[in-house]
Design an enzyme around this catalytic site. Structure first.
Site, mmCIF file in Angstrom:
data_model
loop_
_atom_site.group_PDB
_atom_site.id
_atom_site.type_symbol
_atom_site.label_atom_id
_atom_site.label_comp_id
_atom_site.label_asym_id
_atom_site.label_seq_id
_atom_site.Cartn_x
_atom_site.Cartn_y
_atom_site.Cartn_z
ATOM 1 N N GLU A 12 -21.632 30.775 10.141
ATOM 2 C CA GLU A 12 -23.796 30.240 10.184
ATOM 3 C C GLU A 12 -24.200 30.740 9.175
ATOM 4 O O GLU A 12 -25.372 30.037 8.743
ATOM 5 C CB GLU A 12 -23.476 30.938 11.636
ATOM 6 C CG GLU A 12 -23.721 30.225 12.724
ATOM 7 C CD GLU A 12 -24.499 30.569 13.989
ATOM 8 O OE1 GLU A 12 -25.756 30.963 13.345
ATOM 9 O OE2 GLU A 12 -24.092 31.202 15.294
ATOM 10 N N ASP A 17 -16.559 48.699 10.830
ATOM 11 C CA ASP A 17 -16.238 50.040 11.106
ATOM 12 C C ASP A 17 -14.821 50.222 11.976
ATOM 13 O O ASP A 17 -15.156 49.800 13.488
ATOM 14 C CB ASP A 17 -17.501 51.473 11.554
ATOM 15 C CG ASP A 17 -16.289 52.979 10.915
ATOM 16 O OD1 ASP A 17 -16.654 52.876 10.279
ATOM 17 O OD2 ASP A 17 -17.027 53.030 12.369
HETATM 18 C C1 BGC Z 1 -14.868 55.795 9.525
HETATM 19 C C2 BGC Z 1 -15.556 57.266 9.086
HETATM 20 C C3 BGC Z 1 -16.790 57.273 10.718
HETATM 21 C C4 BGC Z 1 -15.780 57.204 11.145
HETATM 22 C C5 BGC Z 1 -16.067 57.532 12.975
HETATM 23 C C6 BGC Z 1 -14.578 55.646 10.108
HETATM 24 O O1 BGC Z 1 -13.743 54.632 9.996
HETATM 25 O O2 BGC Z 1 -15.638 55.410 7.956
HETATM 26 O O3 BGC Z 1 -15.919 57.472 7.705
HETATM 27 O O4 BGC Z 1 -16.025 59.050 10.724
HETATM 28 O O5 BGC Z 1 -14.890 55.880 11.358
HETATM 29 O O6 BGC Z 1 -17.569 56.317 12.947
#
Ligand code: BGC
Length: 557
Positions: A268, A212
């Site tokens: 790994e 993310d």
């Molecule tokens: C996710 C979002 C989220 C944000 C904060 C992003 O890139 O895809 O849905 O709100 O990260 O975690």
């Protein structure tokens, strides 16, 4: 902790499976609800997993199912090693994983590494005192002498990126909601703890992670303020985040070291992969190349940047050039729709209106054909295979905090997060029990595009998507071939893909009028998989996949 034993051969043999793979993105809250609480869950996904397998994709990207107060619908993790009860249990997760693997599907899960929920035990101890064991696992800073935040950084979701914690008499950083404190990944123990989380899931058998918001993983250690960017049209934008050049709060070189540690861990577990999410700040494709351009970094990355633009020929040509350049240095993944943006069928619709308009099936299919033929890997977002348009919601139906803050200037992300329509004739299109209410409404326009109806219709978008995916699996040129731009007259747009001595020519008609293809382009060529150009023409928003006649002769009858 339960460690499940895996057949190592399963992975090693298919080491580079991800190059050119298509991942089906499941937003579990809205996929299928098995227990009638109106929220999709893992048993629901299990019941519907054959739908995913039948598409012919390579794997699933499963959005967060961790324990979470759900302020940001799972992207605010309160326990990284347990499943939120609304989604099920760890046993349910294992069942999904086994069922996916049994069907030849890989499973990537979200690793939300940049922040946690404020309900996470790490934050709970960190906020209590500056001498607690996790005191420095988050980003704490003293106030300015006048009590205001330490610098001018802004949160993506609105307001200052700093919130005050009276117990520490310090501010903490949060790039998103105040309830999503930013982790300090430059602190060795904090990064180790995150890697332990990753190891927990790898030991359980996941095939990798979608990482993310990787542009936010680290920040300027001196906490310098960002410079201002005057608004282009002189008008203050609704989202103030656009008023700064994000020199110091994001996109820092130190993030590379974090990514290297993640990659070293993945190495790994042979065959596991990383898919980074890159922000749409300037230079997004260069960053994809930088993040994926070395064997000790990420495998692939996607950005929502192209989604910020319109859908016209110059934009597509630029996109293709970016794609080709990125492929020569790293490995892009394409995502036209996902849980963070308006669905592409509406966003790019030729006749879009304030209300979003009706999706044009011909155009929707052109988008699918492009998504599934660009060089790189691709993510197909749940419902995209049905041609779903964006759902138009009323203010009181909005659940996304981002949308609640900015309504009506920006209506948030719920319009792409409404439930999957499974059965045209069932209440709530079969997403949840007939007595329950789904967490977001099921629009009438989606019901008409339900899976069961499209299964029955040989000419449906669902069947069309399966046919494209089957071609991509069968043709190395479409899956992982190189690409080169074709110089075609407007409104045509096209490119060639080559691999293993085979070449596939792709040509798209970006207009609403039928267009004749240049005869030289057709000479000696035939349509692949039935996607040809009847009478040398492409209908409105039509496209063709052309291969040398000889190649077609080799196809089984
Ligand atoms: C996710 C979002 C989220 C944000 C904060 C992003 O890139 O895809 O849905 O709100 O990260 O975690």
């Amino acid at each position: 902790m339960v460690v499940r034993h895996l057949d190592a051969g399963y992975r090693v043999q298919q080491a580079e499976w991800w190059r050119g793979a298509v991942l089906y993105q499941v937003y579990p809250r809205s996929f299928a609800d098995s227990d009638g609480d109106g929220i999709g869950d893992l048993p629901g996904l299990l019941e519907r997993i054959d739908h995913v397998a039948a598409l012919g994709v390579d794997g699933i990207w499963l959005c967060p199912v961790y324990v979470s107060p759900q302020r940001d619908f799972g992207y605010d993790v309160a326990d990284h090693c347990a499943i939120d009860p609304s989604f099920g249990s760890l046993e349910d997760f294992d069942r999904v994983l086994d069922a996916a693997h049994a069907r030849g599907l890989k499973v990537l899960i979200d690793l939300v590494g940049g922040h946690t929920s404020d309900q996470h035990p790490w934050f709970d101890t960190s906020r209590r005192s500056a001498s607690s064991p996790t005191a420095d696992w988050y980003v704490w800073a003293d106030p300015a002498p006048d009590g205001t935040p330490p610098n001018n950084w802004l949160s993506v979701f609105g307001g200052s990126a700093w919130s005050w914690e009276p117990r520490r008499r310090q501010y903490f950083l949060h790039h998103f909601l105040p309830s999503q404190p930013t982790l300090n990944l430059q602190h060795p123990a904090c990064l180790d703890a995150l890697l332990d989380v990753a190891r927990f899931w790898l030991d359980r058998g996941v095939d990798g992670f979608r990482l993310d918001a990787i542009d936010f993983l680290t920040h300027d250690p001196r906490l310098r303020s960002n410079p201002a960017v005057p608004p282009a049209n002189g008008q203050v934008p609704a989202k103030l985040f656009a008023l700064q050049r994000h020199d110091h709060d994001m996109i820092q070189p130190a993030s590379m070291q974090v990514l290297r540690r993640i990659r070293a861990l993945l190495d790994e577990y042979p065959g596991t992969v990383s898919l980074g999410e890159v922000s749409s700040q300037d230079g997004a494709f260069d960053r994809i190349a930088a993040y994926t351009g070395a064997p000790d970094l990420l495998h692939m990355a996607y950005t929502l940047r192209p989604l910020r633009h319109g859908f016209d020929r110059p934009t597509l040509q630029a996109l293709l050039r970016d794609a080709i350049a990125t492929c020569s240095r790293g490995w892009p993944c394409w995502s036209f729709s996902n849980h963070d943006v308006e669905r592409a069928a509406t966003r790019w619709a030729p006749h879009r209106t304030e209300q979003g308009g009706q999706a044009d099936t011909r155009f929707t299919r052109l988008l699918l054909a492009l998504l599934l033929s660009l060089p790189g890997s691709a993510c197909l977002y749940q419902g995209e295979e049905l041609g779903l348009p964006e759902a138009q919601l009323q203010e009181d139906e909005i659940r996304d905090p981002f949308g609640i803050t900015y309504w009506p200037e920006f209506k948030g992300r719920d319009g792409s997060r409404t439930p999957m329509p499974w059965q045209e004739g069932a209440r709530f299109a079969g997403f949840t029990a007939p007595w329950a209410y789904p967490w977001l409404p099921v629009p009438a326009s989606h019901r008409a595009l339900s899976v069961d109806g499209q299964e029955r219709d040989p000419a449906s978008t669902l069947r069309f998507t399966r046919a494209l995916l089957a071609l991509r699996r069968a043709e190395p040129a479409l899956r992982h071939g190189t690409a080169s731009v074709l110089d075609l007259p407007a409104p045509l747009f096209g490119f060639e893909r080559r691999a293993e001595g085979q070449v596939v020519t792709l040509v798209f008609n970006l207009s609403e009028d039928a267009v004749a293809l240049p005869p030289a382009m057709l000479a000696g060529k035939a349509g692949l998989g039935g996607f040809g150009a009847a009478e040398g023409r492409l209908p409105a928003f039509g496209f063709a996949l052309l291969v040398p006649e000889m190649a077609r002769e080799r196809e089984p009858a």
